[in-house]
Enzyme design. Structure first.
Site, mmCIF file in Angstrom:
data_model
loop_
_atom_site.group_PDB
_atom_site.id
_atom_site.type_symbol
_atom_site.label_atom_id
_atom_site.label_comp_id
_atom_site.label_asym_id
_atom_site.label_seq_id
_atom_site.Cartn_x
_atom_site.Cartn_y
_atom_site.Cartn_z
ATOM 1 N N ARG A 161 -5.593 2.422 -2.963
ATOM 2 C CA ARG A 161 -4.744 3.588 -2.956
ATOM 3 C C ARG A 161 -4.735 4.186 -4.227
ATOM 4 O O ARG A 161 -3.958 4.708 -5.003
ATOM 5 C CB ARG A 161 -3.255 3.071 -2.715
ATOM 6 C CG ARG A 161 -3.040 2.432 -1.525
ATOM 7 C CD ARG A 161 -3.223 3.380 -0.301
ATOM 8 N NE ARG A 161 -2.847 3.157 0.956
ATOM 9 C CZ ARG A 161 -3.257 2.227 1.656
ATOM 10 N NH1 ARG A 161 -4.825 1.581 1.359
ATOM 11 N NH2 ARG A 161 -3.030 1.654 2.666
ATOM 12 N N SER A 249 3.697 3.872 3.700
ATOM 13 C CA SER A 249 4.242 2.868 2.794
ATOM 14 C C SER A 249 4.722 3.478 1.478
ATOM 15 O O SER A 249 3.985 4.377 0.835
ATOM 16 C CB SER A 249 2.938 1.996 2.462
ATOM 17 O OG SER A 249 2.435 1.188 3.504
ATOM 18 N N GLU A 345 3.777 4.247 -4.222
ATOM 19 C CA GLU A 345 2.686 4.588 -3.689
ATOM 20 C C GLU A 345 2.410 6.237 -3.737
ATOM 21 O O GLU A 345 1.349 6.863 -4.083
ATOM 22 C CB GLU A 345 2.045 4.285 -2.306
ATOM 23 C CG GLU A 345 0.923 4.468 -1.863
ATOM 24 C CD GLU A 345 0.497 4.234 -0.380
ATOM 25 O OE1 GLU A 345 0.760 5.280 0.399
ATOM 26 O OE2 GLU A 345 0.096 2.989 0.042
HETATM 27 N N1 EPU Z 1 5.911 -7.974 6.642
HETATM 28 C C1 EPU Z 1 6.943 -8.686 6.720
HETATM 29 N N2 EPU Z 1 8.095 -7.598 6.943
HETATM 30 C C2 EPU Z 1 8.102 -6.107 6.910
HETATM 31 C C3 EPU Z 1 6.862 -5.692 6.606
HETATM 32 C C4 EPU Z 1 5.608 -6.539 6.542
HETATM 33 O O1 EPU Z 1 7.349 -9.505 6.838
HETATM 34 O O2 EPU Z 1 9.231 -5.801 6.851
HETATM 35 C C5 EPU Z 1 4.733 -8.684 6.482
HETATM 36 C C6 EPU Z 1 3.819 -8.728 7.839
HETATM 37 O O3 EPU Z 1 4.494 -9.552 8.722
HETATM 38 C C7 EPU Z 1 2.547 -9.141 7.459
HETATM 39 C C8 EPU Z 1 2.478 -8.447 5.982
HETATM 40 O O4 EPU Z 1 3.954 -8.282 5.563
HETATM 41 O O5 EPU Z 1 2.349 -10.505 7.472
HETATM 42 C C9 EPU Z 1 1.776 -7.101 5.936
HETATM 43 O O6 EPU Z 1 2.378 -6.277 6.812
HETATM 44 P P1 EPU Z 1 1.278 -5.229 7.620
HETATM 45 O O7 EPU Z 1 0.262 -5.688 7.961
HETATM 46 O O8 EPU Z 1 2.341 -4.228 8.341
HETATM 47 O O9 EPU Z 1 0.853 -4.259 6.246
HETATM 48 P P2 EPU Z 1 1.433 -3.896 5.126
HETATM 49 O O10 EPU Z 1 0.654 -4.568 3.886
HETATM 50 O O11 EPU Z 1 2.774 -3.852 4.941
HETATM 51 C C10 EPU Z 1 -0.560 -2.106 4.676
HETATM 52 C C11 EPU Z 1 -1.005 -0.594 4.087
HETATM 53 C C12 EPU Z 1 -0.546 0.208 4.973
HETATM 54 C C13 EPU Z 1 -1.557 0.043 6.502
HETATM 55 C C14 EPU Z 1 -1.213 -1.490 6.734
HETATM 56 C C15 EPU Z 1 -2.364 -1.912 7.719
HETATM 57 C C16 EPU Z 1 -0.178 -0.542 1.925
HETATM 58 C C17 EPU Z 1 0.753 -0.296 0.697
HETATM 59 N N3 EPU Z 1 0.065 -0.518 2.901
HETATM 60 O O12 EPU Z 1 0.632 -2.217 4.962
HETATM 61 O O13 EPU Z 1 -0.988 1.594 4.809
HETATM 62 O O14 EPU Z 1 -1.032 0.972 7.280
HETATM 63 O O15 EPU Z 1 -1.388 -2.378 5.708
HETATM 64 O O16 EPU Z 1 -3.542 -1.959 7.075
HETATM 65 O O17 EPU Z 1 -1.343 -0.851 1.364
HETATM 66 C C18 EPU Z 1 0.327 3.554 3.794
HETATM 67 O O18 EPU Z 1 -0.492 3.333 2.824
HETATM 68 O O19 EPU Z 1 0.845 4.549 3.823
HETATM 69 C C19 EPU Z 1 -0.035 2.549 4.878
HETATM 70 C C20 EPU Z 1 0.998 2.778 5.998
#
Ligand code: EPU
Length: 349
Positions: A161, A249, A345
């Site tokens: 990012r 995010s 971000e």
């Molecule tokens: N989780 C929770 N509670 C929550 C949210 C997440 O426990 O409220 C846990 C999920 O269960 C999972 C882990 O955290 O085990 C990761 O969650 P998720 O797969 O939804 O991905 P993320 O790390 O929250 C990142 C990116 C997203 C992208 C997704 C999928 C960043 C900052 N965010 O989110 O990107 O769509 O992975 O690849 O890297 C963005 O940058 O705007 C964005 C949406």
């Protein structure tokens, strides 16, 4: 401030104004605006889809609204196709178009809000892929000089990012077009947990190797199947900015060193983590925020999304300052409980 309303040009839907605005549909308009002596001394702000910015107040300067359109296959060699899209093309429409042309390779990045020109700035990524993996070069106009430059991947210094455009290059360029390389030998990228689950529910395996076509249990996914599954997962978790203002995010997933991680893991055995190649560990910020009890909570009209704690939303009438106050309260709690700093971000102005 009277002036040009930016409410429709930022996905949080903040009701702020710019002193001047210029709609850029052709490069000549951009050059004319850059060279216009009446606005020469004013600060400039470049907006594409406005999906990665927090506008905390009116902007006393010139906003350039990038609406340059156009997309084409520029060339092919033995191994790949090269496609170019103008900076103002909506990212998701561009991805859908590549698949319609029979050119797979960007399907994991389906439904990301914003424009093609904004994609390199934060090196957009999702569901097991980052834009930099398909990036070849970009063309940009330097605001101070009106000169065109061409930058390759090394010059853009992509990170998680992150890029040159969030650091030394910040607010210095308008990205007018981006060229991508789509390899002719296509491999599905279907390992990301949420995506693999969605594909399995649709009868697909995570890879060609794990597909058991003979037994009829699952088939290898096509690029279109991955595109459709990514769209479904995103729709289920992430709010549509047209219905509920947000910028995706709000925080980056923090990366900590192994020693700090070991101590945390002892205390919080369920912590979600991803080991990095350099030995450090990336944590899921959404999990940390969720654990602090913030999911679904609000401070005034600014709130934490109830299906994904990493997303802050404008429930209606919130200001950029309201969202930043909420973000600070979350950062304080996460630091207090886990000793981990969360970095925003989106670009905060
Ligand atoms: N989780 C929770 N509670 C929550 C949210 C997440 O426990 O409220 C846990 C999920 O269960 C999972 C882990 O955290 O085990 C990761 O969650 P998720 O797969 O939804 O991905 P993320 O790390 O929250 C990142 C990116 C997203 C992208 C997704 C999928 C960043 C900052 N965010 O989110 O990107 O769509 O992975 O690849 O890297 C963005 O940058 O705007 C964005 C949406």
């Amino acid at each position: 401030m009277a002036g040009y309303p930016l409410k429709a040009h930022n996905t949080f839907g903040f009701d702020v104004h710019a002193q001047f605005a210029c709609l850029v549909e052709r490069e000549e308009q951009l050059l004319a605006a850059v060279r216009d002596s009446r606005v020469a001394d004013l600060p400039r702000l470049v907006l594409g889809g406005g999906s990665n910015v927090v506008l905390t107040g009116d902007f006393a300067g010139l906003v350039l609204l990038v609406a340059l359109r156009g997309r084409r296959v520029v060339r092919e060699d033995q191994d790949a196709w090269y496609v170019e899209a103008a900076g103002g093309e909506p990212w998701h429409e561009f991805v859908a178009w590549t698949l319609e042309q029979g050119l797979p390779g960007l399907e994991n990045l389906a439904l990301i809000p914003g424009t093609v020109g904004a994609a390199p700035i934060q090196n957009i990524g999702a569901y097991g892929m980052e834009m930099c993996e398909r990036f070849v070069s970009l063309r940009a106009i330097e605001l101070a000089t009106g000169e065109a430059v061409e930058l390759d991947a090394a010059a853009c210094r992509f990170g998680y990012r992150d890029s040159f455009f969030k650091r030394e290059g910040r607010e210095r360029f308008v990205i007018t077009s981006v060229t991508f390389r789509l390899p002719k030998v296509w491999q599905p990228r279907a390992g990301y947990a949420d995506l693999a689950r969605e594909l399995a529910a649709r009868g697909y395996a995570a890879s060609a190797e794990s597909a058991d076509v003979a037994a009829g249990t699952s088939m290898p996914p096509t690029a279109q199947a991955i595109f459709d599954a990514v769209v479904a997962v995103r729709r289920a978790k992430l709010p549509d900015p047209l219905e509920l203002g947000n910028a995706g995010s709000f925080f980056k997933n923090p990366v900590i060193d192994a020693a700090q991680f070991d101590v945390l893991k002892q205390r919080e055995p369920e912590i979600v983590s991803y080991p990095q190649l350099d030995g450090r560990v990336k944590l899921a910020a959404g999990w940390l925020i969720d654990r602090c009890g913030w999911k679904g909570r609000a401070m005034g009209a600014a709130a934490v999304h109830d299906r994904q704690a990493l997303v802050l939303v404008n429930r209606g009438g919130a200001s950029g300052a309201d969202v930043l106050a909420l973000a600070r309260a979350i950062q304080r709690d996460v630091l207090g409980r886990f000793g981990v700093e969360l970095e925003a971000e989106p670009v905060c102005l």
